[in-house]
Design a protein around this motif. Structure first.
Motif, PDB file in Angstrom:
ATOM      1  N   ALA A   1       5.640  -4.050  -6.971  1.00  0.00           N
ATOM      2  CA  ALA A   1       5.128  -2.679  -6.821  1.00  0.00           C
ATOM      3  C   ALA A   1       5.392  -1.909  -8.110  1.00  0.00           C
ATOM      4  CB  ALA A   1       5.796  -1.981  -5.640  1.00  0.00           C
ATOM      5  N   PHE A   2       4.359  -1.262  -8.585  1.00  0.00           N
ATOM      6  CA  PHE A   2       4.453  -0.511  -9.836  1.00  0.00           C
ATOM      7  C   PHE A   2       3.902   0.899  -9.635  1.00  0.00           C
ATOM      8  CE2 PHE A   2       3.108  -4.942 -11.385  1.00  0.00           C
ATOM      9  CZ  PHE A   2       4.416  -5.417 -11.331  1.00  0.00           C
ATOM     10  N   GLY A   3       4.550   1.850 -10.310  1.00  0.00           N
ATOM     11  CA  GLY A   3       4.008   3.210 -10.348  1.00  0.00           C
ATOM     12  C   GLY A   3       4.578   4.088  -9.253  1.00  0.00           C
ATOM     13  N   VAL A   4       4.589   5.381  -9.541  1.00  0.00           N
ATOM     14  CA  VAL A   4       5.213   6.356  -8.650  1.00  0.00           C
ATOM     15  C   VAL A   4       4.462   6.482  -7.317  1.00  0.00           C
ATOM     16  CG1 VAL A   4       4.018   8.411  -9.565  1.00  0.00           C
ATOM     17  CG2 VAL A   4       6.395   8.590  -8.767  1.00  0.00           C
ATOM     18  N   ARG A   5       3.183   6.129  -7.324  1.00  0.00           N
ATOM     19  CA  ARG A   5       2.377   6.176  -6.088  1.00  0.00           C
ATOM     20  C   ARG A   5       2.966   5.293  -4.991  1.00  0.00           C
ATOM     21  NH1 ARG A   5      -2.105   3.322  -5.896  1.00  0.00           N
ATOM     22  NH2 ARG A   5      -3.061   4.031  -3.988  1.00  0.00           N
ATOM     23  N   LYS A   6       3.729   4.284  -5.411  1.00  0.00           N
ATOM     24  CA  LYS A   6       4.285   3.344  -4.436  1.00  0.00           C
ATOM     25  C   LYS A   6       5.737   3.678  -4.059  1.00  0.00           C
ATOM     26  CE  LYS A   6       0.514   0.854  -4.579  1.00  0.00           C
ATOM     27  NZ  LYS A   6       0.362  -0.498  -5.032  1.00  0.00           N
ATOM     28  N   ALA A   7       6.327   4.677  -4.733  1.00  0.00           N
ATOM     29  CA  ALA A   7       7.776   4.896  -4.608  1.00  0.00           C
ATOM     30  C   ALA A   7       8.232   5.185  -3.171  1.00  0.00           C
ATOM     31  CB  ALA A   7       8.209   6.024  -5.538  1.00  0.00           C
TER      32      ALA A   7
ATOM     33  N   GLY B   1       0.841  -1.197   0.000  1.00  0.00           N
ATOM     34  CA  GLY B   1       0.000   0.000   0.000  1.00  0.00           C
ATOM     35  C   GLY B   1       0.875   1.247   0.000  1.00  0.00           C
ATOM     36  N   PRO B   2       0.344   2.391  -0.398  1.00  0.00           N
ATOM     37  CA  PRO B   2       1.148   3.622  -0.431  1.00  0.00           C
ATOM     38  C   PRO B   2       1.639   4.051   0.944  1.00  0.00           C
ATOM     39  CG  PRO B   2      -1.029   3.961  -1.429  1.00  0.00           C
ATOM     40  CD  PRO B   2      -1.017   2.561  -0.911  1.00  0.00           C
ATOM     41  N   GLU B   3       1.034   3.505   2.009  1.00  0.00           N
ATOM     42  CA  GLU B   3       1.537   3.809   3.363  1.00  0.00           C
ATOM     43  C   GLU B   3       2.349   2.645   3.932  1.00  0.00           C
ATOM     44  OE1 GLU B   3      -1.491   6.895   5.355  1.00  0.00           O
ATOM     45  OE2 GLU B   3      -2.374   4.925   5.026  1.00  0.00           O
ATOM     46  N   GLY B   4       2.626   1.678   3.074  1.00  0.00           N
ATOM     47  CA  GLY B   4       3.531   0.600   3.503  1.00  0.00           C
ATOM     48  C   GLY B   4       2.865  -0.641   4.056  1.00  0.00           C
ATOM     49  N   HIS B   5       1.544  -0.821   3.833  1.00  0.00           N
ATOM     50  CA  HIS B   5       0.960  -2.072   4.345  1.00  0.00           C
ATOM     51  C   HIS B   5       1.298  -3.247   3.425  1.00  0.00           C
ATOM     52  CE1 HIS B   5      -3.150  -1.211   2.158  1.00  0.00           C
ATOM     53  NE2 HIS B   5      -2.420  -1.975   1.403  1.00  0.00           N
TER      54      HIS B   5
ATOM     55  N   ALA C   1       7.212  -0.841  12.723  1.00  0.00           N
ATOM     56  CA  ALA C   1       5.777  -1.119  12.566  1.00  0.00           C
ATOM     57  C   ALA C   1       5.078   0.029  11.846  1.00  0.00           C
ATOM     58  CB  ALA C   1       5.142  -1.352  13.924  1.00  0.00           C
ATOM     59  N   SER C   2       5.722   1.201  11.780  1.00  0.00           N
ATOM     60  CA  SER C   2       5.114   2.323  11.051  1.00  0.00           C
ATOM     61  C   SER C   2       5.102   2.068   9.553  1.00  0.00           C
ATOM     62  CB  SER C   2       5.886   3.618  11.316  1.00  0.00           C
ATOM     63  OG  SER C   2       5.803   3.909  12.674  1.00  0.00           O
ATOM     64  N   VAL C   3       6.009   1.212   9.093  1.00  0.00           N
ATOM     65  CA  VAL C   3       6.022   0.783   7.685  1.00  0.00           C
ATOM     66  C   VAL C   3       6.020  -0.749   7.723  1.00  0.00           C
ATOM     67  CG1 VAL C   3       7.248   0.873   5.475  1.00  0.00           C
ATOM     68  CG2 VAL C   3       7.394   2.809   7.056  1.00  0.00           C
ATOM     69  N   PRO C   4       4.842  -1.355   7.841  1.00  0.00           N
ATOM     70  CA  PRO C   4       4.804  -2.804   8.073  1.00  0.00           C
ATOM     71  C   PRO C   4       5.618  -3.624   7.076  1.00  0.00           C
ATOM     72  CG  PRO C   4       2.650  -1.843   8.393  1.00  0.00           C
ATOM     73  CD  PRO C   4       3.505  -0.744   7.863  1.00  0.00           C
ATOM     74  N   ALA C   5       5.672  -3.176   5.812  1.00  0.00           N
ATOM     75  CA  ALA C   5       6.429  -3.943   4.811  1.00  0.00           C
ATOM     76  C   ALA C   5       7.919  -3.996   5.132  1.00  0.00           C
ATOM     77  CB  ALA C   5       6.221  -3.319   3.424  1.00  0.00           C
ATOM     78  N   SER C   6       8.412  -3.072   5.956  1.00  0.00           N
ATOM     79  CA  SER C   6       9.839  -3.091   6.308  1.00  0.00           C
ATOM     80  C   SER C   6      10.181  -4.356   7.096  1.00  0.00           C
ATOM     81  CB  SER C   6      10.241  -1.841   7.105  1.00  0.00           C
ATOM     82  OG  SER C   6       9.583  -1.855   8.369  1.00  0.00           O
ATOM     83  N   GLY C   7       9.179  -5.016   7.659  1.00  0.00           N
ATOM     84  CA  GLY C   7       9.406  -6.288   8.339  1.00  0.00           C
ATOM     85  C   GLY C   7      10.045  -7.309   7.411  1.00  0.00           C
ATOM     86  N   LEU C   8       9.850  -7.133   6.100  1.00  0.00           N
ATOM     87  CA  LEU C   8      10.440  -8.078   5.135  1.00  0.00           C
ATOM     88  C   LEU C   8      11.961  -8.032   5.151  1.00  0.00           C
ATOM     89  CD1 LEU C   8       8.036  -7.616   2.076  1.00  0.00           C
ATOM     90  CD2 LEU C   8       8.114  -9.553   3.659  1.00  0.00           C
ATOM     91  N   GLN C   9      12.541  -6.961   5.721  1.00  0.00           N
ATOM     92  CA  GLN C   9      14.008  -6.924   5.845  1.00  0.00           C
ATOM     93  C   GLN C   9      14.506  -8.083   6.721  1.00  0.00           C
ATOM     94  OE1 GLN C   9      15.568  -3.065   7.029  1.00  0.00           O
ATOM     95  NE2 GLN C   9      14.037  -2.012   5.801  1.00  0.00           N
ATOM     96  N   LEU C  10      13.612  -8.620   7.539  1.00  0.00           N
ATOM     97  CA  LEU C  10      13.998  -9.726   8.420  1.00  0.00           C
ATOM     98  C   LEU C  10      13.806 -11.087   7.748  1.00  0.00           C
ATOM     99  CD1 LEU C  10      12.182  -8.379  11.595  1.00  0.00           C
ATOM    100  CD2 LEU C  10      14.626  -8.224  11.102  1.00  0.00           C
TER     101      LEU C  10
ATOM    102  N   THR D   1      -6.611   3.819   2.812  1.00  0.00           N
ATOM    103  CA  THR D   1      -6.832   2.520   2.173  1.00  0.00           C
ATOM    104  C   THR D   1      -8.283   2.398   1.731  1.00  0.00           C
ATOM    105  OG1 THR D   1      -5.087   1.501   3.501  1.00  0.00           O
ATOM    106  CG2 THR D   1      -6.676   0.012   2.493  1.00  0.00           C
ATOM    107  N   ARG D   2      -9.210   2.846   2.580  1.00  0.00           N
ATOM    108  CA  ARG D   2     -10.634   2.755   2.208  1.00  0.00           C
ATOM    109  C   ARG D   2     -10.916   3.608   0.982  1.00  0.00           C
ATOM    110  NH1 ARG D   2     -14.394   4.403   5.964  1.00  0.00           N
ATOM    111  NH2 ARG D   2     -15.962   3.096   4.946  1.00  0.00           N
ATOM    112  N   ARG D   3     -10.238   4.743   0.882  1.00  0.00           N
ATOM    113  CA  ARG D   3     -10.413   5.594  -0.324  1.00  0.00           C
ATOM    114  C   ARG D   3      -9.884   4.864  -1.551  1.00  0.00           C
ATOM    115  NH1 ARG D   3      -8.598  10.263   2.179  1.00  0.00           N
ATOM    116  NH2 ARG D   3      -6.576  10.011   1.170  1.00  0.00           N
ATOM    117  N   ASP D   4      -8.692   4.234  -1.396  1.00  0.00           N
ATOM    118  CA  ASP D   4      -8.082   3.524  -2.530  1.00  0.00           C
ATOM    119  C   ASP D   4      -8.946   2.362  -3.007  1.00  0.00           C
ATOM    120  OD1 ASP D   4      -5.922   5.197  -2.457  1.00  0.00           O
ATOM    121  OD2 ASP D   4      -4.591   3.798  -1.423  1.00  0.00           O
ATOM    122  N   LEU D   5      -9.749   1.816  -2.093  1.00  0.00           N
ATOM    123  CA  LEU D   5     -10.556   0.633  -2.437  1.00  0.00           C
ATOM    124  C   LEU D   5     -11.948   0.995  -2.942  1.00  0.00           C
ATOM    125  CD1 LEU D   5      -9.585  -1.563   0.651  1.00  0.00           C
ATOM    126  CD2 LEU D   5      -8.968  -2.036  -1.733  1.00  0.00           C
ATOM    127  N   ALA D   6     -12.259   2.286  -2.951  1.00  0.00           N
ATOM    128  CA  ALA D   6     -13.640   2.706  -3.230  1.00  0.00           C
ATOM    129  C   ALA D   6     -14.129   2.287  -4.614  1.00  0.00           C
ATOM    130  CB  ALA D   6     -13.778   4.208  -3.057  1.00  0.00           C
TER     131      ALA D   6
END
Ligand code: F6R
Length: 259
Positions: A197-203, A134-138, A216-225, A161-166
């Motif tokens: 991940a594709f597109g500048v929205r995700k950069a 997600g653009p906020e890192g989920h 935990a503020s960027v949950p995807a950063s957990g993948l570093q582990l 996220t709810r806006r993105d899913l509308a």
């Protein structure tokens, strides 16, 4: 983390499709973790094409989806049950009994989440987990501040996220506030993670996931582990990475047998 940057989303999807197909050829009873959303639709399209034209088999494979809305009927066009049938399951030879999705209409939600974790354990764990971000890192629907030790559970979506899913619902207010999602720890236990991940929205989220602190503020950063996390990006999604040229050098120097 392995970072693979391709010129276009189409090429990046091609790399991902080759990884999934190679796994299924080597291990026909592989357990796939699946994501929904815009990012993997072209990947599923390619897998369907490989099934149709090159005999890629799903008959012995199993799947577990990352997440599902709470309170949305399975037949609703926005449900992830519906999405998966439309994009993949109706077009390949996967067996119904090997397909696992969370039931967002279960009466006993905690029981449903525990059962899902048990089902994953019973099949011996997930071999390859496909992820978007997600653009906020989920990842999954583990929104910012989700515990890095979390397991499958109910979560509240952020407004963004709810806006993105509308788009998938008739009205913004119809987007559920709650979802069931695999936890970060559930995802970290899969043998290989493949995040697209594709597109500048995700950069920004991509740069924070790969080069920022584990948080935990960027949950995807957990993948570093994670021992085997591969991130496949197009140029736009890679645009905020500081070490872009290094990732390219690493990938280009890889012997062909390792690609
Ligand atoms: C979907 C999921 C989410 C999406 C993410 C990106 O099953 O788990 O984490 O992968 O929200 O969504 P798209 O691909 O629509 O940008």
């Amino acid at each position: 983390m392995e970072v693979i940057i391709q010129e276009t989303a189409e090429k990046a999807t091609g790399v991902a499709a080759r990884i999934v197909a190679a796994l299924l050829r080597e291990k026909p009873d592989a357990v796939l973790g699946l994501a929904t959303g815009n990012t993997p639709t072209a990947l599923y399209e390619q897998l369907v094409r490989l099934h149709r034209d090159e005999g890629l088999g799903f008959e012995a494979a199993s799947s577990f989806n990352l997440d599902e809305f709470v309170g949305v009927p399975e037949a609703h066009r926005a449900s992830y049950h519906h999405y998966m049938r439309r994009h993949l399951f109706d077009h390949v030879d996967v067996r119904d009994e090997n397909v696992h999705l969370l039931d967002g209409n279960a009466e006993d939600i905690p029981g449903e989440c525990d059962r899902y974790e048990e089902d994953i354990r019973d099949v011996g764990g997930i071999d390859l987990q496909i992820l978007g971000i997600g653009p906020e890192g989920h990842i999954g629907f583990n929104e910012p501040t989700s515990s890095l030790g979390s397991r499958t559970r109910i979560k509240t979506l952020t407004r963004r996220t709810r806006r993105d899913l509308a788009g998938a619902f008739d009205e913004q207010d119809d987007v559920p506030k709650h979802v069931l999602t695999m936890g970060i720890q559930t995802i970290l236990e899969t043998r290989t993670c493949l995040l697209l991940a594709f597109g500048v929205r995700k950069a920004r989220a991509v740069a924070a996931m790969i080069e920022g602190p584990v948080s935990a503020s960027v949950p995807a950063s957990g993948l570093q582990l994670h021992e085997d996390a591969r991130v496949i990006l197009d140029e736009a999604a890679a645009s905020e990475l500081e070490r872009k040229s290094y990732y390219r050098e690493v990938y280009e120097a890889k012997p062909s047998w390792q690609r």
